[in-house]
Design a protein around this motif. Structure first.
Motif, PDB file in Angstrom:
ATOM      1  N   ILE A 241     -20.449 127.507  88.093  1.00 34.17           N
ATOM      2  CA  ILE A 241     -20.764 128.764  88.763  1.00 34.17           C
ATOM      3  C   ILE A 241     -21.996 128.522  89.624  1.00 34.17           C
ATOM      4  O   ILE A 241     -23.000 127.993  89.132  1.00 34.17           O
ATOM      5  CB  ILE A 241     -21.023 129.896  87.734  1.00 34.17           C
ATOM      6  CG1 ILE A 241     -19.732 130.165  86.937  1.00 34.17           C
ATOM      7  CG2 ILE A 241     -21.503 131.162  88.430  1.00 34.17           C
ATOM      8  CD1 ILE A 241     -19.850 131.229  85.876  1.00 34.17           C
ATOM      9  N   MET A 242     -21.866 128.860  90.889  1.00 40.01           N
ATOM     10  CA  MET A 242     -22.930 128.622  91.873  1.00 40.01           C
ATOM     11  C   MET A 242     -23.381 127.158  91.827  1.00 40.01           C
ATOM     12  O   MET A 242     -24.588 126.858  91.890  1.00 40.01           O
ATOM     13  CB  MET A 242     -24.129 129.541  91.614  1.00 40.01           C
ATOM     14  CG  MET A 242     -23.780 131.001  91.787  1.00 40.01           C
ATOM     15  SD  MET A 242     -25.158 132.016  91.303  1.00 40.01           S
ATOM     16  CE  MET A 242     -24.455 133.618  91.419  1.00 40.01           C
ATOM     17  N   GLY A 243     -22.441 126.306  91.628  1.00 39.50           N
ATOM     18  CA  GLY A 243     -22.725 124.872  91.647  1.00 39.50           C
ATOM     19  C   GLY A 243     -23.272 124.309  90.345  1.00 39.50           C
ATOM     20  O   GLY A 243     -23.488 123.109  90.230  1.00 39.50           O
ATOM     21  N   LYS A 244     -23.521 125.164  89.349  1.00 41.30           N
ATOM     22  CA  LYS A 244     -24.078 124.674  88.073  1.00 41.30           C
ATOM     23  C   LYS A 244     -23.037 124.826  86.977  1.00 41.30           C
ATOM     24  O   LYS A 244     -22.255 125.789  86.982  1.00 41.30           O
ATOM     25  CB  LYS A 244     -25.315 125.483  87.680  1.00 41.30           C
ATOM     26  CG  LYS A 244     -26.493 125.290  88.579  1.00 41.30           C
ATOM     27  CD  LYS A 244     -27.629 126.176  88.095  1.00 41.30           C
ATOM     28  CE  LYS A 244     -28.792 126.145  89.057  1.00 41.30           C
ATOM     29  NZ  LYS A 244     -29.795 127.133  88.733  1.00 41.30           N
ATOM     30  N   GLU A 245     -23.108 123.884  86.031  1.00 45.91           N
ATOM     31  CA  GLU A 245     -22.131 123.958  84.943  1.00 45.91           C
ATOM     32  C   GLU A 245     -22.441 125.164  84.046  1.00 45.91           C
ATOM     33  O   GLU A 245     -23.591 125.372  83.668  1.00 45.91           O
ATOM     34  CB  GLU A 245     -22.174 122.679  84.110  1.00 45.91           C
ATOM     35  CG  GLU A 245     -21.002 122.613  83.157  1.00 45.91           C
ATOM     36  CD  GLU A 245     -20.923 121.292  82.401  1.00 45.91           C
ATOM     37  OE1 GLU A 245     -20.189 121.256  81.412  1.00 45.91           O
ATOM     38  OE2 GLU A 245     -21.593 120.319  82.798  1.00 45.91           O
ATOM     39  N   MET A 246     -21.421 125.918  83.747  1.00 46.91           N
ATOM     40  CA  MET A 246     -21.610 127.107  82.912  1.00 46.91           C
ATOM     41  C   MET A 246     -21.659 126.702  81.441  1.00 46.91           C
ATOM     42  O   MET A 246     -20.843 125.903  80.986  1.00 46.91           O
ATOM     43  CB  MET A 246     -20.457 128.086  83.152  1.00 46.91           C
ATOM     44  CG  MET A 246     -20.575 129.393  82.419  1.00 46.91           C
ATOM     45  SD  MET A 246     -22.075 130.291  82.867  1.00 46.91           S
ATOM     46  CE  MET A 246     -21.892 131.776  81.898  1.00 46.91           C
ATOM     47  N   SER A 247     -22.616 127.282  80.712  1.00 48.82           N
ATOM     48  CA  SER A 247     -22.725 127.028  79.269  1.00 48.82           C
ATOM     49  C   SER A 247     -23.391 128.231  78.618  1.00 48.82           C
ATOM     50  O   SER A 247     -23.968 129.068  79.313  1.00 48.82           O
ATOM     51  CB  SER A 247     -23.569 125.775  79.021  1.00 48.82           C
ATOM     52  OG  SER A 247     -24.929 126.077  79.235  1.00 48.82           O
ATOM     53  N   PRO A 248     -23.327 128.336  77.284  1.00 46.36           N
ATOM     54  CA  PRO A 248     -23.967 129.498  76.633  1.00 46.36           C
ATOM     55  C   PRO A 248     -25.462 129.570  76.897  1.00 46.36           C
ATOM     56  O   PRO A 248     -26.062 130.634  76.835  1.00 46.36           O
ATOM     57  CB  PRO A 248     -23.695 129.261  75.144  1.00 46.36           C
ATOM     58  CG  PRO A 248     -22.524 128.357  75.081  1.00 46.36           C
ATOM     59  CD  PRO A 248     -22.624 127.488  76.296  1.00 46.36           C
ATOM     60  N   LYS A 249     -26.067 128.424  77.186  1.00 42.47           N
ATOM     61  CA  LYS A 249     -27.519 128.413  77.415  1.00 42.47           C
ATOM     62  C   LYS A 249     -27.889 128.551  78.897  1.00 42.47           C
ATOM     63  O   LYS A 249     -29.068 128.485  79.235  1.00 42.47           O
ATOM     64  CB  LYS A 249     -28.129 127.100  76.897  1.00 42.47           C
ATOM     65  CG  LYS A 249     -27.790 126.789  75.449  1.00 42.47           C
ATOM     66  CD  LYS A 249     -28.780 127.411  74.505  1.00 42.47           C
ATOM     67  CE  LYS A 249     -28.455 127.027  73.061  1.00 42.47           C
ATOM     68  NZ  LYS A 249     -28.726 128.094  72.124  1.00 42.47           N
ATOM     69  N   ALA A 250     -26.871 128.710  79.751  1.00 47.75           N
ATOM     70  CA  ALA A 250     -27.156 128.836  81.192  1.00 47.75           C
ATOM     71  C   ALA A 250     -27.602 130.265  81.489  1.00 47.75           C
ATOM     72  O   ALA A 250     -26.893 131.051  82.115  1.00 47.75           O
ATOM     73  CB  ALA A 250     -25.916 128.461  81.998  1.00 47.75           C
ATOM     74  N   TYR A 251     -28.821 130.587  81.013  1.00 41.18           N
ATOM     75  CA  TYR A 251     -29.304 131.967  81.117  1.00 41.18           C
ATOM     76  C   TYR A 251     -29.496 132.424  82.560  1.00 41.18           C
ATOM     77  O   TYR A 251     -29.316 133.588  82.875  1.00 41.18           O
ATOM     78  CB  TYR A 251     -30.610 132.123  80.319  1.00 41.18           C
ATOM     79  CG  TYR A 251     -30.449 131.811  78.855  1.00 41.18           C
ATOM     80  CD1 TYR A 251     -29.571 132.544  78.057  1.00 41.18           C
ATOM     81  CD2 TYR A 251     -31.161 130.776  78.253  1.00 41.18           C
ATOM     82  CE1 TYR A 251     -29.409 132.254  76.708  1.00 41.18           C
ATOM     83  CE2 TYR A 251     -31.006 130.488  76.895  1.00 41.18           C
ATOM     84  CZ  TYR A 251     -30.126 131.219  76.140  1.00 41.18           C
ATOM     85  OH  TYR A 251     -29.960 130.937  74.807  1.00 41.18           O
ATOM     86  N   ASP A 252     -29.872 131.479  83.433  1.00 39.10           N
ATOM     87  CA  ASP A 252     -30.069 131.874  84.835  1.00 39.10           C
ATOM     88  C   ASP A 252     -28.740 132.307  85.467  1.00 39.10           C
ATOM     89  O   ASP A 252     -28.689 133.240  86.262  1.00 39.10           O
ATOM     90  CB  ASP A 252     -30.710 130.728  85.631  1.00 39.10           C
ATOM     91  CG  ASP A 252     -29.910 129.445  85.538  1.00 39.10           C
ATOM     92  OD1 ASP A 252     -29.199 129.257  84.521  1.00 39.10           O
ATOM     93  OD2 ASP A 252     -29.974 128.632  86.487  1.00 39.10           O
ATOM     94  N   LEU A 253     -27.654 131.624  85.071  1.00 45.20           N
ATOM     95  CA  LEU A 253     -26.340 132.023  85.598  1.00 45.20           C
ATOM     96  C   LEU A 253     -25.886 133.338  84.963  1.00 45.20           C
ATOM     97  O   LEU A 253     -25.379 134.224  85.642  1.00 45.20           O
ATOM     98  CB  LEU A 253     -25.299 130.931  85.315  1.00 45.20           C
ATOM     99  CG  LEU A 253     -25.489 129.597  86.030  1.00 45.20           C
ATOM    100  CD1 LEU A 253     -24.374 128.629  85.649  1.00 45.20           C
ATOM    101  CD2 LEU A 253     -25.494 129.794  87.546  1.00 45.20           C
ATOM    102  N   LYS A 254     -26.101 133.421  83.667  1.00 45.39           N
ATOM    103  CA  LYS A 254     -25.668 134.631  82.954  1.00 45.39           C
ATOM    104  C   LYS A 254     -26.326 135.889  83.518  1.00 45.39           C
ATOM    105  O   LYS A 254     -25.732 136.955  83.533  1.00 45.39           O
ATOM    106  CB  LYS A 254     -26.013 134.508  81.468  1.00 45.39           C
ATOM    107  CG  LYS A 254     -25.046 133.645  80.667  1.00 45.39           C
ATOM    108  CD  LYS A 254     -25.476 133.628  79.216  1.00 45.39           C
ATOM    109  CE  LYS A 254     -24.364 133.146  78.297  1.00 45.39           C
ATOM    110  NZ  LYS A 254     -24.741 133.249  76.877  1.00 45.39           N
ATOM    111  N   SER A 255     -27.581 135.731  83.975  1.00 44.60           N
ATOM    112  CA  SER A 255     -28.295 136.908  84.486  1.00 44.60           C
ATOM    113  C   SER A 255     -27.683 137.435  85.784  1.00 44.60           C
ATOM    114  O   SER A 255     -27.945 138.558  86.185  1.00 44.60           O
ATOM    115  CB  SER A 255     -29.772 136.569  84.698  1.00 44.60           C
ATOM    116  OG  SER A 255     -29.883 135.614  85.728  1.00 44.60           O
ATOM    117  N   ARG A 256     -26.854 136.604  86.414  1.00 44.72           N
ATOM    118  CA  ARG A 256     -26.245 137.036  87.689  1.00 44.72           C
ATOM    119  C   ARG A 256     -24.809 137.506  87.499  1.00 44.72           C
ATOM    120  O   ARG A 256     -24.088 137.774  88.460  1.00 44.72           O
ATOM    121  CB  ARG A 256     -26.266 135.885  88.686  1.00 44.72           C
ATOM    122  CG  ARG A 256     -27.668 135.503  89.057  1.00 44.72           C
ATOM    123  CD  ARG A 256     -27.624 134.291  89.899  1.00 44.72           C
ATOM    124  NE  ARG A 256     -28.971 133.847  90.215  1.00 44.72           N
ATOM    125  CZ  ARG A 256     -29.259 133.130  91.287  1.00 44.72           C
ATOM    126  NH1 ARG A 256     -28.316 132.790  92.123  1.00 44.72           N
ATOM    127  NH2 ARG A 256     -30.493 132.755  91.505  1.00 44.72           N
TER     128      ARG A 256
END
Lengths: 312, 396
Positions: A63-78
């Motif tokens: 997502i947005m070029g970064k691998e999604m994971s449970p700890k990907a808080y910056d992605l989760k916030s979006r």
């Protein structure tokens, strides 16, 4: 448009059952992507894998070029999620529910207050802010469900069948809202087994069945992929078997059905209505009403999989 | 923010508040009316037909016979501070032990005391049809006598000059006191049934917090509820959400138990003792145990939230029932026939812990019981946290 979500070779198994089978897809920034498939086709499973809620056996999700994971808080916030079930707390009122779920993303109290009010305005629940969910109608509950998922103004929003069991008025309100969100810059992934909604909303559609991608493209592109281009329905009495056979032999005609009152003809591309009417007029049949319908996504699904899309 | 909302959510949960707070208080009120009488007076009763068989004589047996004689004399009882205006027992001449036992079986006599003066033990025999009052009087006499005799004996050794004053003060309360009925405890001690009902109710109130544990699990587990799914996909750290959800409920549960203890002591005159730090520890560990048990029920049983709550509630009810909440003799009976059950039943362990905390001069029994519960709590919490830490699920 840049690619905001990319799923590559996703496989999810439940013991022997393969729920998602080597599924790949991408979502472009700012688009509404319709994920269409019958119940149990793997739509929700795919979404839950993307959200990093479900473990999967194979594949990559970025997502947005970064691998999604449970700890990907910056992605989760979006990301915002509107689940299929109304997922709110019965003991909290409308305002408190939205504030609570927004608070999982936004810690600043003043900012949250503003966002919650905007979400309430957006879904039209101003008169019901002090109401507990059980006091709300089904449609209003769905709106609350949406408000809880979008209050923090996410960049990517997943709508998982948000209009199930909703009255037409609330359904239209919800669909209008989704279009507004897209206009405001959000990317939307919309799953449904209601083809009309997907046709109305989606810029692009992915058809999924048994965990596999069946087809993808714009609605027009998907429709052009099938042979059938129109369904012609004519009200006419007393058509003989011999004349029906004559109709069947016309170019571009795939099937002819007649129940004694209505003649139904499935036809491909071409000037079919004119041809059929000419034949019937030559034989002296009196025709009352003539309808011509364009193919739907259900026809696309039917032709691609051999079964109906909607199974309810 | 999360803590406040979870707290608010729990406070508005009428079912939870009813079972964990209102129901125990109502039950205490019922016990109070039932056992204390409408005017909080004594329940009157006929003198209990009793007899003493002395198997070997000593000072212990002689004193016991004297005590029973006093209790059989209505004037002595009236002049004491026991609050009765008639004899407590009616002493019968039973003859031999066999004859006495036959009288009990024939219901001509209610209680037989077999006193062994050498071993300083008293065995109580009652018939199958003995009612609660009979049982209460018998146990209370033995309990009071044993306690007071020990005190007198100790006083004779340690402060012989004060023995007279000690005996005078004890004679004012020997025996029966205000208790209603008693039964033998797990270590041969006896428990005052009236207090036991109340303590058991406090434990029941605490144990109903298993539902709070289940709700905590459902609020944060993405594979169990929609709200849990929302929290799981949010950027808030799961540990933070878990702590907020757990401790908001835990603090409320503890507050409710303290309130129940306050009401029990203030309005129903049930003693809670003066060991405040231990009482606080008892409340903290008791509630932590029930919530951690609830977490395990939420995580490892099948069904929706209601189904899991029903299973946990059924477990709690059974545990509380076996601890004597409704039939006070049950733990005593279990002690004789199936003692392991008392050793592992959390409600019985908690009841004994509190009873010992309030009534016993030493706290060894209390600490042992509390330790058992604390170990179980650590195990349940450990298992729950390991499972709750997961942020990705195999299935939803």
């Amino acid at each position: 448009m840049s690619e905001i979500i990319k799923v590559d070779g996703l496989v999810k198994r439940y013991k022997e059952l393969i729920a998602v089978d080597n599924f790949s897809m991408s979502v472009n920034e700012g688009e509404i992507l319709g994920l269409l498939g019958p119940n149990g086709s793997g739509k929700s499973t795919t979404i839950n894998c993307i959200l990093s809620l479900l473990e999967f056996d194979k594949g990559t999700i970025t997502i947005m070029g970064k691998e999604m994971s449970p700890k990907a808080y910056d992605l989760k916030s979006r990301i915002g999620v509107v689940p299929q079930e109304v997922s709110v707390f019965e003991e909290l009122n409308v305002y408190e529910n939205i504030d609570f779920f927004c608070g999982l993303y936004v810690s600043d109290k003043d900012e949250r207050k503003k966002l919650v009010q905007e979400a309430i305005d957006f879904v039209g629940l101003n008169e019901f802010t002090k109401f507990r969910p059980k006091k709300l109608s089904g449609g209003l509950k769905r709106r609350l469900n949406i408000a809880c998922g979008i209050a923090h103004k996410p960049k990517i929003i997943f709508f998982d069948e948000p209009t199930v069991a909703v009255d037409p008025q609330s359904r239209n309100k919800i669909l209008e809202g989704i279009e507004e969100l897209r206009s405001a810059g959000a990317t939307i992934i919309y799953t449904s087994h209601y083809m009309e909604e997907v046709e109305q909303l989606a810029d692009r559609v992915i058809i999924i069945d048994k965990g596999q991608l069946i087809a993808e493209g714009t609605v027009d592109k998907l429709k052009s992929m099938i042979k059938k281009s129109e369904m012609i329905k004519i009200e006419a009495k007393g058509i003989s078997d011999e004349d029906l056979e004559k109709l069947r032999r016309l170019d571009n005609i795939f099937s002819v059905d007649y129940d004694g009152k209505y003649l139904k003809v499935e036809a491909g591309k071409g000037n079919n209505v004119v041809e059929i009417i000419r034949v019937l007029e030559e034989k002296g049949y009196k025709m009352k009403n003539v309808y011509s319908e364009q193919p739907t996504l259900n026809d696309v699904f039917l032709e691609l999989t051999g079964k109906e899309l909607r199974d309810d | 923010m999360m803590f406040t909302y979870y707290l608010r959510k729990t406070l508005r949960d009428k079912g939870y508040i009813f079972w964990s707070l209102a129901f125990p208080l109502l039950l205490m009120l019922c016990f109070n009316v039932t056992f204390m009488g409408p005017a909080k007076g004594e329940v009157d009763f006929e003198p209990v037909k009793s007899s003493v068989i002395v198997e070997s004589e000593s000072e212990f047996s002689k004193e016991f016979e004297t005590v029973l004689s006093n209790l059989a004399d209505s004037e002595t009882v009236k002049n004491s501070n026991m609050g009765y205006n008639h004899a407590i027992v009616e002493l019968l001449d039973s003859g031999s032990r066999e004859e006495a036992e036959k009288k009990i079986l024939d219901k001509d006599m209610e209680v037989l005391y077999l006193v062994n003066g050498e071993k300083e033990t008293i065995e109580v025999k009652v018939g199958d049809g003995a009612n609660m009052t009979t049982l209460m009087v018998a146990r209370s006499i033995v309990e009071s006598y044993r306690r007071n005799y020990t005190i007198i004996k100790d006083a004779a050794i340690t402060a012989p000059d004060k023995i007279e004053a000690v005996m005078k003060s004890l004679s004012e309360s020997v025996p029966v006191m205000k208790a209603k009925t008693t039964y033998l405890g797990d270590d041969g001690s006896s428990a005052n049934v009236y207090m036991w009902y109340f303590y058991s109710t406090i434990v029941m109130g605490m144990f109903f917090n298993v539902t709070s544990g289940i709700r905590t699990v459902f609020d944060i587990q993405g594979n169990l509820s929609g709200a849990g799914m929302r929290t799981s996909v949010s950027p808030s750290k799961k540990a933070k959400i878990l702590l907020s959800a757990f401790f908001s409920r835990y603090s409320l549960a503890c507050a409710m138990t303290f309130f129940e203890l306050f009401c029990m002591n203030k309005f129903f005159d049930i003693p809670v003792g003066s060991r405040l730090p231990e009482i606080i520890l008892f409340v903290l560990i008791g509630n932590l145990f029930s919530m951690s048990l609830g977490c395990c029920f939420g995580l490892f049983t099948k069904g929706d939230e209601n189904a899991r709550e029903n299973k946990a509630t059924a477990f709690v009810m059974l545990s509380v029932f076996l601890s004597g909440e409704m039939i006070v003799q049950l733990p005593g009976l279990l002690e004789k026939s199936f003692p392991i059950l008392n050793q592992i039943n959390p409600a019985t362990i908690m009841n004994f812990a509190f009873y010992r905390l309030v009534n016993y001069p030493t706290l060894t029994g209390f600490w042992m019981n509390l330790l058992k519960i604390a170990i179980a709590t650590v195990v349940f919490l450990g298992i729950s946290i390991m499972k709750l830490r997961r942020e990705k699920y195999a299935a939803l």
